[in-house]
Design a protein around this motif. Structure first.
Motif, PDB file in Angstrom:
ATOM      1  N   UNK A 114       0.847  -1.182   0.000  1.00  0.00           N
ATOM      2  CA  UNK A 114       0.000   0.000   0.000  1.00  0.00           C
ATOM      3  C   UNK A 114       0.886   1.237   0.000  1.00  0.00           C
ATOM      4  N   UNK A 115       0.562   2.189  -0.869  1.00  0.00           N
ATOM      5  CA  UNK A 115       1.270   3.467  -0.907  1.00  0.00           C
ATOM      6  C   UNK A 115       0.306   4.530  -0.399  1.00  0.00           C
ATOM      7  N   UNK A 116       0.773   5.335   0.546  1.00  0.00           N
ATOM      8  CA  UNK A 116      -0.051   6.424   1.080  1.00  0.00           C
ATOM      9  C   UNK A 116       0.732   7.723   1.056  1.00  0.00           C
ATOM     10  N   UNK A 117       0.000   8.805   0.854  1.00  0.00           N
ATOM     11  CA  UNK A 117       0.639  10.110   0.957  1.00  0.00           C
ATOM     12  C   UNK A 117       0.545  10.588   2.400  1.00  0.00           C
ATOM     13  N   UNK A 118       1.153  11.718   2.670  1.00  0.00           N
ATOM     14  CA  UNK A 118       1.270  12.253   4.014  1.00  0.00           C
ATOM     15  C   UNK A 118       0.399  13.492   4.140  1.00  0.00           C
ATOM     16  N   UNK A 119      -0.288  13.652   5.263  1.00  0.00           N
ATOM     17  CA  UNK A 119      -1.194  14.786   5.417  1.00  0.00           C
ATOM     18  C   UNK A 119      -0.483  16.125   5.373  1.00  0.00           C
ATOM     19  N   UNK A 120       0.823  16.147   5.598  1.00  0.00           N
ATOM     20  CA  UNK A 120       1.587  17.388   5.512  1.00  0.00           C
ATOM     21  C   UNK A 120       2.327  17.517   4.176  1.00  0.00           C
TER      22      UNK A 120
END
Length: 156
Positions: A114-120
Protein backbone atom coordinates in the motif's frame (compact mmCIF):
# COMPACT_ATOMS: atom_id res chain seq x y z
CA UNK A 1 -0.49 -10.01 9.92
CA UNK A 2 2.08 -7.42 10.89
CA UNK A 3 1.99 -4.39 8.63
CA UNK A 4 4.81 -1.89 8.84
CA UNK A 5 5.25 1.38 6.99
CA UNK A 6 8.45 2.60 5.46
CA UNK A 7 8.33 6.38 5.36
CA UNK A 8 10.46 8.32 2.91
CA UNK A 9 10.87 12.01 3.69
CA UNK A 10 11.33 14.05 0.52
CA UNK A 11 14.50 15.58 1.99
CA UNK A 12 16.16 12.27 1.06
CA UNK A 13 15.55 13.12 -2.58
CA UNK A 14 15.96 16.89 -2.67
CA UNK A 15 17.08 19.57 -0.22
CA UNK A 16 17.32 22.67 -2.43
CA UNK A 17 14.05 24.47 -1.90
CA UNK A 18 13.27 27.82 -0.31
CA UNK A 19 10.19 27.04 1.76
CA UNK A 20 9.53 25.05 4.92
CA UNK A 21 7.75 22.39 2.84
CA UNK A 22 7.09 21.65 -0.82
CA UNK A 23 3.91 23.60 -1.64
CA UNK A 24 2.59 22.37 -4.98
CA UNK A 25 1.36 25.88 -5.83
CA UNK A 26 4.71 27.54 -5.14
CA UNK A 27 6.32 29.04 -8.25
CA UNK A 28 9.79 29.50 -6.77
CA UNK A 29 12.21 27.94 -9.33
CA UNK A 30 14.18 25.94 -6.74
CA UNK A 31 11.02 24.59 -5.13
CA UNK A 32 9.55 23.63 -8.53
CA UNK A 33 12.83 21.93 -9.47
CA UNK A 34 12.82 19.99 -6.20
CA UNK A 35 9.21 18.86 -6.64
CA UNK A 36 10.05 17.68 -10.14
CA UNK A 37 12.95 15.62 -8.72
CA UNK A 38 10.62 14.01 -6.18
CA UNK A 39 8.04 13.22 -8.87
CA UNK A 40 10.67 11.69 -11.17
CA UNK A 41 12.13 9.64 -8.31
CA UNK A 42 8.65 8.42 -7.31
CA UNK A 43 7.80 7.43 -10.87
CA UNK A 44 11.06 5.50 -11.29
CA UNK A 45 10.82 3.79 -7.89
CA UNK A 46 7.18 2.73 -8.29
CA UNK A 47 7.88 1.58 -11.88
CA UNK A 48 10.69 -0.63 -10.59
CA UNK A 49 8.41 -2.07 -7.91
CA UNK A 50 5.72 -2.84 -10.47
CA UNK A 51 8.18 -4.52 -12.80
CA UNK A 52 10.17 -6.43 -10.19
CA UNK A 53 7.14 -7.96 -8.47
CA UNK A 54 4.80 -8.05 -11.49
CA UNK A 55 2.35 -5.75 -9.73
CA UNK A 56 -0.34 -3.52 -11.08
CA UNK A 57 -1.44 -0.29 -9.43
CA UNK A 58 -5.01 0.16 -8.16
CA UNK A 59 -7.09 2.44 -5.99
CA UNK A 60 -8.36 0.72 -2.87
CA UNK A 61 -11.84 0.00 -4.27
CA UNK A 62 -11.55 0.21 -8.05
CA UNK A 63 -10.49 -2.54 -10.41
CA UNK A 64 -9.38 -0.07 -13.07
CA UNK A 65 -5.58 0.04 -13.04
CA UNK A 66 -4.11 3.42 -12.12
CA UNK A 67 -1.31 5.11 -14.02
CA UNK A 68 2.01 5.68 -12.26
CA UNK A 69 1.64 9.36 -13.09
CA UNK A 70 -1.28 9.50 -10.62
CA UNK A 71 1.09 8.53 -7.81
CA UNK A 72 4.01 10.60 -9.12
CA UNK A 73 1.90 13.76 -9.22
CA UNK A 74 1.89 17.06 -7.36
CA UNK A 75 -1.67 16.42 -6.23
CA UNK A 76 -0.76 13.13 -4.51
CA UNK A 77 2.70 14.01 -3.21
CA UNK A 78 2.57 17.63 -2.06
CA UNK A 79 0.52 19.84 0.21
CA UNK A 80 -1.09 23.03 -1.07
CA UNK A 81 -1.77 26.05 1.14
CA UNK A 82 -4.78 26.85 -1.04
CA UNK A 83 -6.18 23.36 -1.56
CA UNK A 84 -4.53 21.40 1.30
CA UNK A 85 -4.05 17.69 0.49
CA UNK A 86 -6.38 14.77 -0.03
CA UNK A 87 -5.13 11.67 1.74
CA UNK A 88 -5.02 8.85 -0.77
CA UNK A 89 -3.91 5.24 -0.88
CA UNK A 90 -2.96 2.99 -3.76
CA UNK A 91 -2.55 -0.79 -3.74
CA UNK A 92 0.13 -2.63 -5.68
CA UNK A 93 -0.79 -6.24 -6.31
CA UNK A 94 -0.65 -8.85 -9.07
CA UNK A 95 -4.44 -8.85 -9.42
CA UNK A 96 -7.17 -6.55 -8.22
CA UNK A 97 -8.72 -7.34 -4.85
CA UNK A 98 -11.53 -5.10 -3.64
CA UNK A 99 -11.09 -3.54 -0.21
CA UNK A 100 -13.88 -1.40 1.17
CA UNK A 101 -11.49 0.52 3.40
CA UNK A 102 -7.99 0.51 4.86
CA UNK A 103 -9.02 -1.77 7.74
CA UNK A 104 -10.17 -4.36 5.21
CA UNK A 105 -6.83 -4.08 3.40
CA UNK A 106 -5.00 -4.56 6.69
CA UNK A 107 -7.03 -7.67 7.60
CA UNK A 108 -7.34 -9.28 4.15
CA UNK A 109 -4.04 -8.34 2.53
CA UNK A 110 -2.11 -11.41 1.40
CA UNK A 111 0.74 -10.09 -0.71
CA UNK A 112 0.08 -6.51 -1.72
CA UNK A 113 1.76 -3.25 -0.88
CA UNK A 114 0.00 0.00 0.00
CA UNK A 115 1.27 3.47 -0.91
CA UNK A 116 -0.05 6.42 1.08
CA UNK A 117 0.64 10.11 0.96
CA UNK A 118 1.27 12.25 4.01
CA UNK A 119 -1.19 14.79 5.42
CA UNK A 120 1.59 17.39 5.51
CA UNK A 121 2.85 16.54 2.02
CA UNK A 122 6.43 15.88 3.11
CA UNK A 123 6.68 12.10 2.84
CA UNK A 124 5.42 9.02 1.08
CA UNK A 125 4.77 5.71 2.85
CA UNK A 126 5.01 2.14 1.63
CA UNK A 127 3.17 -0.38 3.83
CA UNK A 128 4.05 -4.08 3.65
CA UNK A 129 4.10 -7.17 5.82
CA UNK A 130 7.13 -7.17 8.12
CA UNK A 131 8.96 -10.08 6.42
CA UNK A 132 8.24 -10.28 2.69
CA UNK A 133 10.68 -10.05 -0.16
CA UNK A 134 9.10 -6.72 -1.13
CA UNK A 135 10.08 -5.13 2.18
CA UNK A 136 13.65 -6.43 1.87
CA UNK A 137 13.89 -5.13 -1.69
CA UNK A 138 12.62 -1.67 -0.65
CA UNK A 139 15.06 -1.45 2.26
CA UNK A 140 17.93 -2.52 0.02
CA UNK A 141 17.01 0.02 -2.69
CA UNK A 142 16.75 2.78 -0.10
CA UNK A 143 19.75 1.86 2.03
CA UNK A 144 21.25 5.36 1.62
CA UNK A 145 18.05 7.08 2.72
CA UNK A 146 17.11 7.89 6.28
CA UNK A 147 13.81 6.05 6.62
CA UNK A 148 11.04 6.20 9.17
CA UNK A 149 9.43 2.96 10.26
CA UNK A 150 5.81 3.60 11.17
CA UNK A 151 2.95 1.45 12.36
CA UNK A 152 -0.03 1.08 10.07
CA UNK A 153 -3.15 3.02 11.07
CA UNK A 154 -6.29 2.34 9.07
CA UNK A 155 -7.49 5.94 9.03
CA UNK A 156 -8.25 8.00 5.98
Amino acid sequence: MSIIGIGIDYSNICKDYNTSYLDRDNTDPDTKKCMKKVMIWTKEFVSELLEKFEYKLYKLSSEIPVKIDDVASKRFLFYSLEKEIILQSYVLDKEYVQYNNLSAWEMENKSSLLIRNDEEGGSIYFYVDKNPKVREWILEKLEKFSLDEVEFEAKQ
